[in-house]
Design an enzyme around this catalytic site. Structure first.
Site, short mmCIF file in Angstrom:
data_model
loop_
_atom_site.label_atom_id
_atom_site.label_comp_id
_atom_site.label_asym_id
_atom_site.label_seq_id
_atom_site.Cartn_x
_atom_site.Cartn_y
_atom_site.Cartn_z
N SER A 152 14.40 -37.00 -39.75
CA SER A 152 15.17 -38.12 -39.24
C SER A 152 15.05 -38.17 -37.72
CB SER A 152 16.66 -37.94 -39.61
OG SER A 152 17.48 -38.87 -38.94
N TYR B 2 24.36 -33.58 -39.50
CA TYR B 2 23.14 -33.99 -40.20
C TYR B 2 21.92 -33.76 -39.32
CZ TYR B 2 19.85 -37.17 -42.55
OH TYR B 2 18.75 -37.71 -43.19
#
Length: 218
Positions: A131, A144
């Protein structure tokens, strides 16, 4: 010989879109996800093998490895967002963070370890889906993002240690998925890119087989 891929998190989102793209190209697919009903429906539609389960469980990892004695492509796509609404790091529940590390970092490594003999036999490839939160300082995304940063460095070292394999750590960009909707709301998520477009770019990457490294798909 038909190419074989093992894809985690394959019942929806990018995992499903990539599975559909590879199936159209004649790949043999082994798919896994936690939701058995959705996974089995997808597998039936694609002519794939469904092995539902949780990739954080050692017995499930071994089942998956046993199903792919020779493997051309491992896609570690399954991951969790963590606590939602997204909390600042000052108040991030530590037990939830430990669980997130288990899902987003330890489980992909466990599956890599279990399938390395099969990947080596075919000079295969590994895709670890990460990501832009791994590299950007986005408020609320610390938990995250930290797990994805760890997955990126794991991938980086794996690429150096396994030069016969192609190892890519792939930033898919924002996609219209349930995970993004959970993070930012359904309305904002709906404006993001269709996972099918990202899957097409990822399929092109696999076909071209460039040197391992970090890849942004948008």
């Amino acid at each position: 010989m038909t190419n074989t891929a093992l894809i985690t998190g394959a019942s929806r989102g990018l995992g499903l879109a990539l599975a559909s793209s590879l199936a159209g190209a004649g790949w043999n697919l082994v798919l896994t996800a936690r939701g058995a009903a959705d996974l089995e429906r997808v597998a039936d539609e694609l002519g794939a093998t469904a092995i539902p389960g949780d990739v954080t469980e050692a017995a499930h990892v071994q089942r998956l490895a046993a199903a792919v004695p020779e493997l051309d492509l491992l896609v570690n796509n399954a991951s969790d967002l963590g606590v939602a609404p997204l909390p600042p790091l000052a108040g991030y529940p530590l037990e939830a963070f430990r669980v997130l590390l288990e899902t987003n970092v330890t489980a992909p490594l466990a599956l890599i370890q279990a399938t390395l003999p099969a990947l080596r036999a075919r000079r295969g490839a590994v895709v670890n889906v990460t990501s832009d939160a791994a590299t950007g300082a986005y408020e609320g995304w610390g938990g995250y993002g930290a797990t994805k940063a760890a997955l990126e460095q794991l991938s980086n070292v794996l690429s150096a240690e396994e030069p016969e394999l192609a190892v890519w750590w792939v930033d898919p960009g924002e996609m219209n998925t349930r995970m993004l909707a959970d993070a930012v709301g359904a309305e904002d998520a709906a404006a993001a890119t269709d996972p099918a477009k990202v899957a097409s770019a990822l399929h092109d990457l696999v076909k071209a087989r460039p040197a391992g490294g970090r890849v942004s798909l948008q």
